[in-house]
Design an enzyme around this catalytic site. Structure first.
Site, PDB file in Angstrom:
ATOM      1  N   LYS A 136       0.946  -1.266  -0.145  1.00 14.62           N
ATOM      2  CA  LYS A 136      -0.037  -0.134  -0.119  1.00 14.62           C
ATOM      3  C   LYS A 136       0.815   1.386   0.053  1.00 14.62           C
ATOM      4  CE  LYS A 136      -1.468  -1.507   3.832  1.00 14.62           C
ATOM      5  NZ  LYS A 136      -2.019  -1.856   5.120  1.00 14.62           N
ATOM      6  N   THR A 187      -6.821   9.373   8.992  1.00 14.90           N
ATOM      7  CA  THR A 187      -6.443   8.014   8.255  1.00 14.90           C
ATOM      8  C   THR A 187      -6.287   6.886   9.257  1.00 14.90           C
ATOM      9  OG1 THR A 187      -4.104   8.708   8.121  1.00 14.90           O
ATOM     10  CG2 THR A 187      -5.484   9.200   6.144  1.00 14.90           C
ATOM     11  N   GLY A 235      -6.828   3.693  10.826  1.00 15.83           N
ATOM     12  CA  GLY A 235      -7.356   2.377  10.556  1.00 15.83           C
ATOM     13  C   GLY A 235      -7.654   2.030   9.019  1.00 15.83           C
ATOM     14  N   THR A 236      -6.913   2.710   8.307  1.00 15.28           N
ATOM     15  CA  THR A 236      -7.225   2.521   6.708  1.00 15.28           C
ATOM     16  C   THR A 236      -6.544   1.291   6.287  1.00 15.28           C
ATOM     17  OG1 THR A 236      -5.030   3.590   6.324  1.00 15.28           O
ATOM     18  CG2 THR A 236      -6.885   5.035   6.075  1.00 15.28           C
ATOM     19  N   GLY A 237      -5.429   0.692   6.972  1.00 15.25           N
ATOM     20  CA  GLY A 237      -5.054  -0.555   6.358  1.00 15.25           C
ATOM     21  C   GLY A 237      -6.036  -1.593   7.133  1.00 15.25           C
ATOM     22  N   CYS A 238      -6.613  -1.460   8.323  1.00 18.41           N
ATOM     23  CA  CYS A 238      -7.530  -2.380   8.648  1.00 18.41           C
ATOM     24  C   CYS A 238      -8.900  -2.608   7.750  1.00 18.41           C
ATOM     25  CB  CYS A 238      -7.976  -2.291   9.983  1.00 18.41           C
ATOM     26  SG  CYS A 238      -6.487  -1.875  11.262  1.00 18.41           S
TER      27      CYS A 238
HETATM   28  N1  LIG Z   1      -4.241  10.091   2.295  1.00 14.36           N
HETATM   29  C1  LIG Z   1      -4.857   9.244   1.397  1.00 14.36           C
HETATM   30  N2  LIG Z   1      -5.513   9.438   0.411  1.00 14.36           N
HETATM   31  C2  LIG Z   1      -6.070   8.343  -0.180  1.00 14.36           C
HETATM   32  N3  LIG Z   1      -5.583   7.035   0.224  1.00 14.36           N
HETATM   33  C3  LIG Z   1      -4.931   6.723   1.179  1.00 14.36           C
HETATM   34  C4  LIG Z   1      -4.536   8.019   1.870  1.00 14.36           C
HETATM   35  N4  LIG Z   1      -3.803   7.293   2.977  1.00 14.36           N
HETATM   36  C5  LIG Z   1      -3.823   6.030   2.728  1.00 14.36           C
HETATM   37  N5  LIG Z   1      -4.636   5.555   1.406  1.00 14.36           N
HETATM   38  C6  LIG Z   1      -5.133   4.173   1.081  1.00 14.36           C
HETATM   39  O1  LIG Z   1      -5.551   3.470   2.195  1.00 14.36           O
HETATM   40  C7  LIG Z   1      -4.936   2.237   2.192  1.00 14.36           C
HETATM   41  C8  LIG Z   1      -4.196   1.937   3.418  1.00 14.36           C
HETATM   42  O2  LIG Z   1      -3.107   2.502   3.306  1.00 14.36           O
HETATM   43  P1  LIG Z   1      -1.969   2.671   4.379  1.00 14.36           P
HETATM   44  O3  LIG Z   1      -0.631   2.709   3.651  1.00 14.36           O
HETATM   45  O4  LIG Z   1      -2.441   4.095   4.981  1.00 14.36           O
HETATM   46  O5  LIG Z   1      -2.151   1.469   5.235  1.00 14.36           O
HETATM   47  P2  LIG Z   1      -1.585   1.326   7.056  1.00 14.36           P
HETATM   48  O6  LIG Z   1      -0.571   2.295   7.178  1.00 14.36           O
HETATM   49  O7  LIG Z   1      -1.501   0.005   7.139  1.00 14.36           O
HETATM   50  O8  LIG Z   1      -3.022   1.845   7.859  1.00 14.36           O
HETATM   51  P3  LIG Z   1      -3.045   1.906   9.504  1.00 14.36           P
HETATM   52  O9  LIG Z   1      -1.665   1.296   9.825  1.00 14.36           O
HETATM   53  O10 LIG Z   1      -3.908   3.102   9.578  1.00 14.36           O
HETATM   54  O11 LIG Z   1      -4.294   0.681   9.570  1.00 14.36           O
HETATM   55  C9  LIG Z   1      -4.389   2.234   0.810  1.00 14.36           C
HETATM   56  O12 LIG Z   1      -5.372   1.739  -0.307  1.00 14.36           O
HETATM   57  C10 LIG Z   1      -3.754   3.622   0.601  1.00 14.36           C
HETATM   58  O13 LIG Z   1      -3.766   3.879  -0.872  1.00 14.36           O
HETATM   59  C1  LIG Z   2      -6.006  -2.777  17.235  1.00 17.89           C
HETATM   60  C2  LIG Z   2      -5.505  -2.297  16.140  1.00 17.89           C
HETATM   61  N1  LIG Z   2      -5.100  -2.929  15.076  1.00 17.89           N
HETATM   62  C3  LIG Z   2      -4.400  -2.381  14.169  1.00 17.89           C
HETATM   63  C4  LIG Z   2      -4.121  -1.116  14.006  1.00 17.89           C
HETATM   64  C5  LIG Z   2      -3.290  -0.259  12.895  1.00 17.89           C
HETATM   65  O1  LIG Z   2      -3.884   0.741  12.315  1.00 17.89           O
HETATM   66  C6  LIG Z   2      -4.453  -0.293  15.337  1.00 17.89           C
HETATM   67  N2  LIG Z   2      -4.010   0.954  15.332  1.00 17.89           N
HETATM   68  N3  LIG Z   2      -4.653  -1.044  16.168  1.00 17.89           N
END
Ligand SMILES: Nc1ncnc2c1ncn2[C@@H]1O[C@H](COP(=O)(O)OP(=O)(O)OP(=O)(O)O)[C@@H](O)[C@H]1O
Ligand SMILES: Cc1ncc(CO)c(N)n1
Length: 271
Positions: free
Chosen positions: A175, A208, A210-213
């Site tokens: 990502k 942002t 929880g975007t990854g979750c």
């Molecule tokens: N500012 C943004 N605008 C548009 N899309 C975004 C943005 N930030 C993240 N994304 C998208 O959100 C999704 C999650 O990406 P990200 O790299 O933020 O994950 P992450 O770091 O694992 O998230 P988290 O740790 O908060 O759960 C991907 O599809 C990414 O392209």
């Molecule tokens: C419980 C939990 N899982 C995953 C993440 C990563 O976003 C978070 N902040 N908290």
């Protein structure tokens, strides 16, 4: 009618934006019945992680047994697993049940810097869980750890995806949320043969959390419905784009995304 069912194996986020709470909301929004095996309780809000209380590995395994032997699981996603013991127990259950639609979000560190995976658990993640994954969804820092290299360019991201694929997941999605060098958020996919990208416009927001979750839960929900992996990843990208674009602005820090925005948009378009 058969009801698609998805299981999340992850940590609880009291703030409701990430972890189990984000996953269940996402499953529900995509029309999938959500179930959970909780690995740890975090004390968390939009300002950060104030506490982490891991559960014993047996608790995760027994929750997976309870759900797997009764309700059935069409897709499973893993999030915060915290320790090597928990990873081994979770990987063992996935293998025993023979679950195939497995999405591994290799959660390591929360956005504020708190560790959600112990350092000595990375080997178990790579060697026990990745071989069982249909899709693994590292962000850039997680991909650097899994691939054992720095990622400063798209070429290096491709090389990292290639190295991560060698552990056995059918698809790697690195990502691009953390790459702020472009006005697009670009996610790279690699299916063992070809590379592809999924793009959305980069939203200038601090909300942002929880975007990854949410993204990985959306992939699991789409797989639970029987959709092919490429389509599942594409829908998940649209889901997270809508969720970020319409974030709620609640809490004093990095707030949650809007889990109902994707459905609202679809319903609006259908009207
Ligand atoms: N500012 C943004 N605008 C548009 N899309 C975004 C943005 N930030 C993240 N994304 C998208 O959100 C999704 C999650 O990406 P990200 O790299 O933020 O994950 P992450 O770091 O694992 O998230 P988290 O740790 O908060 O759960 C991907 O599809 C990414 O392209
Ligand atoms: C419980 C939990 N899982 C995953 C993440 C990563 O976003 C978070 N902040 N908290």
């Amino acid at each position: 009618m058969s009801i698609p069912k998805a299981l999340t194996v992850a940590g609880s986020d009291s703030g409701g934006g990430a972890g189990i709470q984000a996953d269940i909301k996402t499953f529900q929004e995509l029309g999938v019945f959500g179930m959970s095996a909780i690995t740890a309780i975090t004390v968390q809000n939009t300002l950060g992680v104030q506490g982490v209380y891991p559960l014993p590995a047996a608790a995760a395994a027994e929750q997976m047994d309870a759900v797997g032997t009764d309700l059935g699981v069409d897709a499973v996603k893993t999030g915060m697993l915290f320790s090597a013991d928990i990873i081994e127990a979770v990987a063992g259950r996935i293998a025993d049940f023979g679950w195939r639609n497995v999405v591994v979000d290799p959660v390591m560190v929360a956005k504020g810097g708190a560790r959600l995976l112990q350092q000595d658990a990375v080997d178990a993640l790579k060697n026990k869980l990745l071989p069982l994954a249909a899709v693994v969804t590292p962000n850039i820092p997680e991909a650097e750890v899994l691939a054992g290299m720095a990622i400063r360019s798209m070429e290096e991201r491709c090389e990292a995806a290639y190295r991560i694929a060698a552990y056995g997941p059918a698809m790697v999605v690195i990502k691009g949320g953390h790459d702020e060098s472009s006005d697009k958020a670009v996610d790279l996919t690699f299916d063992g043969e070809s590379f592809s990208t999924l793009e959305g416009s980069r939203i200038d927001t601090r909300h942002t959390h929880g975007t990854g979750c949410t993204f990985s839960a959306a992939i699991a929900a789409e797989l639970a419905k029987g959709n092919p992996v490429n389509e599942a990843v594409r829908t998940a990208r649209e889901f997270i784009q809508a969720a970020i674009e319409n974030s709620l602005g609640i809490g004093g820090g990095s707030g949650p995304t809007n889990h109902w925005a994707f459905r609202s948009q679809k319903e609006g378009a259908a009207r």
